[in-house]
Each structure stands twice: as C-alpha cells, then as structure tokens.
Enzyme design. Structure first.
Site, PDB file in Angstrom:
ATOM      1  N   HIS A  90      -0.852 124.067  30.158  1.00 14.33           N
ATOM      2  CA  HIS A  90       0.092 122.946  30.049  1.00 14.33           C
ATOM      3  C   HIS A  90      -0.632 121.600  30.039  1.00 14.33           C
ATOM      4  CE1 HIS A  90       3.556 120.484  31.928  1.00 14.33           C
ATOM      5  NE2 HIS A  90       3.767 120.606  30.644  1.00 14.33           N
ATOM      6  N   SER A 109       6.650 123.476  29.049  1.00 12.36           N
ATOM      7  CA  SER A 109       6.773 122.663  30.267  1.00 12.36           C
ATOM      8  C   SER A 109       7.695 123.329  31.270  1.00 12.36           C
ATOM      9  CB  SER A 109       7.406 121.308  29.958  1.00 12.36           C
ATOM     10  OG  SER A 109       6.706 120.626  28.996  1.00 12.36           O
ATOM     11  N   GLU A 158      -2.656 121.946  33.452  1.00 12.77           N
ATOM     12  CA  GLU A 158      -2.242 122.988  34.391  1.00 12.77           C
ATOM     13  C   GLU A 158      -2.451 124.343  33.713  1.00 12.77           C
ATOM     14  OE1 GLU A 158       1.308 120.669  36.863  1.00 12.77           O
ATOM     15  OE2 GLU A 158       1.861 121.877  35.147  1.00 12.77           O
ATOM     16  N   ASN A 200       5.696 118.635  37.386  1.00 12.84           N
ATOM     17  CA  ASN A 200       7.124 118.432  37.142  1.00 12.84           C
ATOM     18  C   ASN A 200       7.996 118.836  38.333  1.00 12.84           C
ATOM     19  OD1 ASN A 200       7.087 117.135  34.701  1.00 12.84           O
ATOM     20  ND2 ASN A 200       6.951 119.038  33.540  1.00 12.84           N
TER      21      ASN A 200
HETATM   22  P1  NAI Z   1       7.483 118.430  18.727  1.00 10.51           P
HETATM   23  O1  NAI Z   1       8.914 118.532  18.378  1.00 10.51           O
HETATM   24  O2  NAI Z   1       6.783 117.119  18.599  1.00 10.51           O
HETATM   25  O3  NAI Z   1       6.639 119.501  17.862  1.00 10.51           O
HETATM   26  C1  NAI Z   1       7.019 120.837  17.702  1.00 10.51           C
HETATM   27  C2  NAI Z   1       6.493 121.325  16.365  1.00 10.51           C
HETATM   28  O4  NAI Z   1       6.671 122.744  16.302  1.00 10.51           O
HETATM   29  C3  NAI Z   1       7.232 120.749  15.142  1.00 10.51           C
HETATM   30  O5  NAI Z   1       6.316 120.181  14.257  1.00 10.51           O
HETATM   31  C4  NAI Z   1       7.949 121.962  14.520  1.00 10.51           C
HETATM   32  O6  NAI Z   1       8.003 121.897  13.113  1.00 10.51           O
HETATM   33  C5  NAI Z   1       7.060 123.105  14.981  1.00 10.51           C
HETATM   34  N1  NAI Z   1       7.735 124.392  15.037  1.00 10.51           N
HETATM   35  C6  NAI Z   1       8.976 124.681  15.505  1.00 10.51           C
HETATM   36  N2  NAI Z   1       9.198 125.993  15.434  1.00 10.51           N
HETATM   37  C7  NAI Z   1       8.075 126.562  14.926  1.00 10.51           C
HETATM   38  C8  NAI Z   1       7.686 127.898  14.641  1.00 10.51           C
HETATM   39  N3  NAI Z   1       8.509 128.912  14.854  1.00 10.51           N
HETATM   40  N4  NAI Z   1       6.443 128.106  14.150  1.00 10.51           N
HETATM   41  C9  NAI Z   1       5.596 127.078  13.931  1.00 10.51           C
HETATM   42  N5  NAI Z   1       5.912 125.799  14.172  1.00 10.51           N
HETATM   43  C10 NAI Z   1       7.134 125.547  14.681  1.00 10.51           C
HETATM   44  O7  NAI Z   1       7.376 119.003  20.230  1.00 10.51           O
HETATM   45  P2  NAI Z   1       6.329 118.618  21.372  1.00 10.51           P
HETATM   46  O8  NAI Z   1       6.837 117.453  22.145  1.00 10.51           O
HETATM   47  O9  NAI Z   1       4.965 118.575  20.792  1.00 10.51           O
HETATM   48  O10 NAI Z   1       6.456 119.888  22.342  1.00 10.51           O
HETATM   49  C11 NAI Z   1       5.922 121.141  21.999  1.00 10.51           C
HETATM   50  C12 NAI Z   1       5.853 122.013  23.248  1.00 10.51           C
HETATM   51  O11 NAI Z   1       5.040 121.377  24.239  1.00 10.51           O
HETATM   52  C13 NAI Z   1       7.191 122.304  23.927  1.00 10.51           C
HETATM   53  O12 NAI Z   1       7.147 123.600  24.458  1.00 10.51           O
HETATM   54  C14 NAI Z   1       7.241 121.261  25.029  1.00 10.51           C
HETATM   55  O13 NAI Z   1       8.062 121.634  26.093  1.00 10.51           O
HETATM   56  C15 NAI Z   1       5.778 121.209  25.456  1.00 10.51           C
HETATM   57  N6  NAI Z   1       5.330 119.970  26.078  1.00 10.51           N
HETATM   58  C16 NAI Z   1       5.773 118.746  25.648  1.00 10.51           C
HETATM   59  C17 NAI Z   1       5.310 117.581  26.267  1.00 10.51           C
HETATM   60  C18 NAI Z   1       5.744 116.224  25.781  1.00 10.51           C
HETATM   61  O14 NAI Z   1       5.576 115.252  26.527  1.00 10.51           O
HETATM   62  N7  NAI Z   1       6.292 116.104  24.588  1.00 10.51           N
HETATM   63  C19 NAI Z   1       4.372 117.623  27.408  1.00 10.51           C
HETATM   64  C20 NAI Z   1       3.905 118.959  27.723  1.00 10.51           C
HETATM   65  C21 NAI Z   1       4.414 120.077  27.107  1.00 10.51           C
END
Ligand code: NAI
Length: 384
Positions: free
Chosen positions: A138, A117, A150, A188
């Site tokens: 995104h 993001s 995006e 954003n």
């Molecule tokens: P989350 O915390 O729900 O999930 C992240 C997952 O990645 C976890 O299950 C974790 O175990 C895993 N993980 C961490 N390091 C790892 C690695 N080295 N290799 C493999 N798996 C790994 O996070 P979320 O909210 O799904 O966000 C993920 C990405 O998406 C971030 O970059 C965030 O900025 C982006 N994002 C989030 C949004 C939201 O509303 N939550 C919206 C749009 C983008």
C-alpha cells in the site's frame, strides 16, 4: 525483483511505476483504458522534465527512466514479471477477477500484490490458486514523494514472500511498515481521530473549524489542520474511508462517521476540488480565534484520541511500535510518532485525560486502551 508490472495506470499506478523505474527496474504499465495509458506517459514526461529543471536528475537519467517504462494493452504482456502490483478501481469483485486471470498468465514464482486501501488482502488472495504469493503493498499518494509503504501479508501469504517484498520495497528507498490485514491497515485506522475528534469538537460548538485548524498547527505542529486536510483529501473520499472503517469494525462507536461531513458530501461541497468544503475557496478565509488556552484544550483532546488509537493498534498487534510511529510520520507527515508523543506527554497524563473524557461523556469512543492503563500501572514507556 527487476521485472515489475503495474495494472492500472491512474494516479497510484503511474506513481508506483515511476518509483520502480527510478529504482532501476524495468516496468510494464497495463490499463484497459488506452487514454489512461497515454495520460500516464505524458504525466511521466512532465514530472521528469520538472525534476530536470530543478536539477534533481539529469537528461540521461530522465531518458533511462522513460526507456525502462513500457505501456502495454493486454494482460498477457505481463507474463514474464517478477512482481505485479495491481492499482485498479477499488472494487473487490473486479480485483478478484483480475487476480485469478493474471495467475494463469504468470510463472509460479511471480508475486502478486494489491495496492488496495480498504479491501481485505485475504479475500483477494482467495481468488488465486496459489494464495501464498499474494500480498498487500500500500503506497501513499503521491507515491514518488511519500516515503511510507505499508506491506500487508494476508493470512495465506508465505513468510518468504513477505521477506522478498520487504527487501524489494526497501531497495526502492521506501520505509516499510508491516501491517496486519485489518481495516485501514495502520495509517487509515490510526489517523481517524484526527478528523473525527475535530469534527466532534466542532459539532459541540466548542470552537469553529478555523480555530481548530489553527490550534492543531500552532500547538501540535501539524502541517495542516483537520478541516483543511479533509477539504484537501475531498469529503467524498475521506467520508467513505471513515464509513468503511466503521462498518468493517462491526460498528465500533470509536470510528463513528460524522453527519456534518456526510451533509457536505450530499451537498456536493467536496472540498478544494469543488471550490467549497468547510472553507469557501472563493471567499476570504475565516479568521481563527487565536487564544492559546483554548488551542491547548483542543489540541489535547485530539492528540490523546490519536495516541489512544495508536496504542490500541499496538495492543492488538496490528504493527510494531516502530512501524506505527513510522507510518504516521512518513505516511501522513505527522510531526512526531504518536507513541513517542505519548511518552513525551506522559502515559499517566494520557490515561487521566481519556478517563476525564469518558467520565464527561460516558461514550465508548473515549475508552482508554488497556495497554495505556497497564503501562501506567507498571510505570512503563513506549521508548520507540
Ligand atoms: P484511478 O482511478 O486514478 O486509476 C485506476 C485505473 O485503473 C484507471 O486508469 C482505470 O482505467 C484502470 N482500470 C480499472 N479497471 C481495470 C482493469 N480491470 N484492468 C486494468 N485497468 C483497470 O485510481 P487510483 O486513485 O490510482 O487508485 C487505484 C487503487 O489504489 C485503488 O485500489 C485505491 O483504493 C488505491 N489507493 C489509492 C490512493 C489514492 O490516494 N488515490 C492511495 C492508496 C491506494
């Protein structure tokens, strides 16, 4: 692109996997945390069962989507993918490490994408030997429901990859908005004044937050007011985005965060998830002052700041006018595109309103975008 891999099976990764599998791709989900993979599998079962109950899909389709999704525990398992989308923790160093390792495992044609993001796609791409195959994709949360995606080419990304990804994401029945690799991309960035101007109005004591929320919903037709929305998103998340955008723009005062919101995060009043943010969810909700004249003044101040931000994004070629308007209606459910709204309210009205605010405060945050001034001089409209 039929073989898709998703790295990170959290909120976003699971949603993205569901979108790709629903669209007919075979999907491999990888996570370092086995529990996260099990949770993702259970969540998919739950979501698809609800869709069957509602009659949106049948049992055959449910099984097809589940069978198309596999859960793997090594990065090597992703080696035969056409496209890999990374959705892990928002940390540049960790993402760069994953990308450089991933590149040694996949074929030369595999496209590598990040769902980040806030991080620069160029800096993620620079961790690869073939940075021209790296791109930002995104999604918005929840990915299966939000129409907008995006697509962000880095300065290194090849045109062929941009075209291939735009086509693939459109085939997944999403609306693509192509954005420049700049802080906050489109949504954003352009959405910042919805929060910041509302906070400013509140801080000045001009109106309480229940009244500001009521005004934006009643006059503007927004589904949620700014304070309800900040409470919903969570102040830790929303404040961090504002702060990141502010620092990334070399401290442009237009994106200045608010002390009010900072104090809420420090107090642990994170919004709905902690039971208290601006609103206290264990008490009766405060009543707004239902004064339409006051509501119109509040709405005008917030909407003109949003329009100014959208116009400036166009001025700086962050995206096309169509993509800027689509981004706000399909990514954050705004009732109208902001540039279309500018035409409706009148470019002249926007310029006068911004100048009125600037003359009142003499603060740079109220500077009118040159594009609005020029259009006003030349009697032009956006015509999105
Ligand atoms: P989350 O915390 O729900 O999930 C992240 C997952 O990645 C976890 O299950 C974790 O175990 C895993 N993980 C961490 N390091 C790892 C690695 N080295 N290799 C493999 N798996 C790994 O996070 P979320 O909210 O799904 O966000 C993920 C990405 O998406 C971030 O970059 C965030 O900025 C982006 N994002 C989030 C949004 C939201 O509303 N939550 C919206 C749009 C983008």
């Amino acid at each position: 692109m039929k073989k898709i891999a998703v790295i990170g099976s959290g909120t976003m990764g699971s949603g993205i996997a569901q979108v790709a599998a629903t669209a007919g791709c075979s999907v491999k989900l990888y996570d370092t945390n086995q529990e996260a993979l099990s949770r993702s599998k259970a969540a998919l079962e739950n979501t698809l069962s609800k869709l069957v109950e509602k009659g949106k899909i049948d049992e055959t389709e449910k099984s097809r989507i589940q069978n198309a999704t596999s859960y793997v525990s090594t990065l090597k398992d992703l080696s035969d993918s056409d496209l890999v989308i990374e959705a892990i923790v928002e940390n540049l160093e960790i993402k760069r490490k994953v990308f450089s390792e991933l590149e040694t495992l996949v074929s030369a044609q595999t496209v590598l994408a990040s769902n980040t993001s806030s991080l620069s796609i160029a800096s993620i791409a620079a961790s690869c030997q073939k940075p021209e195959r790296v791109i930002g994709i995104h999604f918005f949360n929840p990915a299966p429901l939000m129409q907008l995606v995006e697509v962000i080419p880095a300065v290194q990304t090849s045109d062929a990859v941009v075209q291939k990804i735009t086509q693939t994401i459109s085939d997944w029945k999403k609306v693509v908005a192509v954005a420049k690799d700049t802080p906050g991309f489109i949504v954003n960035r352009v959405a910042r004044p919805f929060y910041s101007e509302a906070l400013r109005i509140y801080e000045e004591g001009f109106a309480d937050f229940a009244t500001i929320d009521w005004s934006m919903k009643t006059i503007g037709g927004f589904r949620m007011g700014p304070f309800e929305l900040m409470d919903f998103i969570g102040h830790d998340v929303n404040y961090t985005v504002t702060e990141t955008v502010f620092t990334s723009f070399y401290f442009d005062p237009r994106y200045k965060p608010s002390f009010t919101q900072k104090r809420l995060t420090e107090a642990g009043f994170l919004g709905r998830k902690s039971g208290r943010g601006f609103y206290n969810y264990s008490e009766e909700m405060p009543k707004p002052t239902e004064d339409l004249t006051l509501a119109k003044t509040i709405f005008e101040r917030v909407i003109v700041m949003l329009i100014n931000e959208a116009a400036d994004a166009l001025f700086l070629n962050i995206a096309s006018a169509k993509d800027i308007d689509n981004a706000m209606t399909k990514g954050v459910n705004y009732p109208k595109g902001l540039l279309a709204w500018a035409d409706e309210l009148g470019i002249n009205w926007c310029v006068e309103k911004l100048d009125e605010l600037y003359n009142e405060y003499h603060e740079d945050r109220y500077r009118c975008s040159p594009v609005l001034r020029k259009m006003n001089r030349e009697n032009k409209v956006f015509e999105v």
